[in-house]
Write an enzyme that holds these catalytic residues in place. Structure first.
Site, PDB file in Angstrom:
ATOM      1  CE  LYS A  93      13.730  33.538  59.583  1.00 45.40           C
ATOM      2  NZ  LYS A  93      12.785  32.842  60.371  1.00 45.40           N
TER       3      LYS A  93
ATOM      4  CE1 TYR B 221      28.757  25.044  64.099  1.00 49.20           C
ATOM      5  CE2 TYR B 221      30.640  26.167  64.274  1.00 49.20           C
ATOM      6  CZ  TYR B 221      29.527  25.902  64.974  1.00 49.20           C
ATOM      7  OH  TYR B 221      29.133  26.003  66.127  1.00 49.20           O
ATOM      8  CB  VAL B 222      27.829  30.186  59.892  1.00 50.22           C
ATOM      9  CG1 VAL B 222      28.289  31.760  60.414  1.00 50.22           C
ATOM     10  CG2 VAL B 222      28.266  30.032  58.480  1.00 50.22           C
TER      11      VAL B 222
ATOM     12  CG  ASP C 221      12.369  32.927  55.829  1.00 54.88           C
ATOM     13  OD1 ASP C 221      11.643  33.973  56.357  1.00 54.88           O
ATOM     14  OD2 ASP C 221      12.580  31.816  56.251  1.00 54.88           O
TER      15      ASP C 221
ATOM     16  CG  ASP D 254      16.584  28.708  56.542  1.00 55.50           C
ATOM     17  OD1 ASP D 254      16.425  27.926  55.583  1.00 55.50           O
ATOM     18  OD2 ASP D 254      15.993  28.746  57.578  1.00 55.50           O
TER      19      ASP D 254
ATOM     20  CG  ASN E 200      16.949  33.025  57.670  1.00 53.74           C
ATOM     21  OD1 ASN E 200      17.252  32.006  58.437  1.00 53.74           O
ATOM     22  ND2 ASN E 200      15.822  32.757  57.059  1.00 53.74           N
TER      23      ASN E 200
END
Length: 174
Positions: free
Chosen positions: A105, A60-61, A103, A121, A108
């Site tokens: 970005k 969990y971030v 991906d 992700d 993420n």
């Protein structure tokens, strides 16, 4: 119990998801589970919910997307570059393990209050070299976030995608 806070990612369509969506989700679990780096999200467990939806449990971030963190903390250029270098090291580690994110970005990469970034992700990730069935992308299918896509990724040809795709995205993020 560990009393550890975790996040759970669930394939929402569950049993109604396409075969490609199921394969991408399974591949994401497989790829992230093999990456053990302090700045890449960790997978602790995976399975099926009672109603047949695949899921996995991960770190969990509690953090902000990279760009928002830099703005809100009003980081100086040197601090920003140091933070970004940490993200680059995490991506390089994934590349050394044969994983291309595809991906990258700011959304993420979450940065915790203490300044620790976490790359997350890996839903579009692929192996650099592996059996053909690990490549789920379909030719001419656009996968990723357009503003951060490399030219070869935007062309939709998965055969042209390699680590340079992530390096390009990192350059756009910077």
């Amino acid at each position: 119990t560990t009393k550890r806070k975790v996040a759970i990612k669930v394939l929402l369509e569950g049993p109604y998801a396409s075969k490609a969506a199921h394969k991408r989700f399974e591949r994401e679990i497989e790829l992230v589970a093999q990456l053990r780096h302090p700045h890449i999200i960790s997978v602790f467990h995976s399975g099926l919910t009672a109603d047949g939806r695949p899921f996995y449990v991960m770190d969990y971030v509690r953090g902000l997307p990279l760009h928002q963190y830099v703005r809100e903390k009003k980081l100086a250029l040197e601090e920003t570059l140091k933070l970004f270098a940490t993200v680059c090291e995490a991506v390089q580690y994934a590349h050394q393990k044969g994983v291309i994110h595809r991906d990258l970005k700011p959304g993420n990469v979450l940065v915790e209050a203490d300044g620790t970034p976490k790359v997350m992700d890996f839903g579009l990730a692929k192996l650099l070299a592996g059996p053909l069935e690990t490549v789920v992308s379909v030719s001419q299918q656009l996968m990723g976030t357009l503003p951060y896509m490399s030219p070869e990724q935007a062309r939709g040809n998965p055969d042209e995608i390699d680590t340079r795709t992530d390096v390009y995205a990192l350059g756009v993020i910077l």
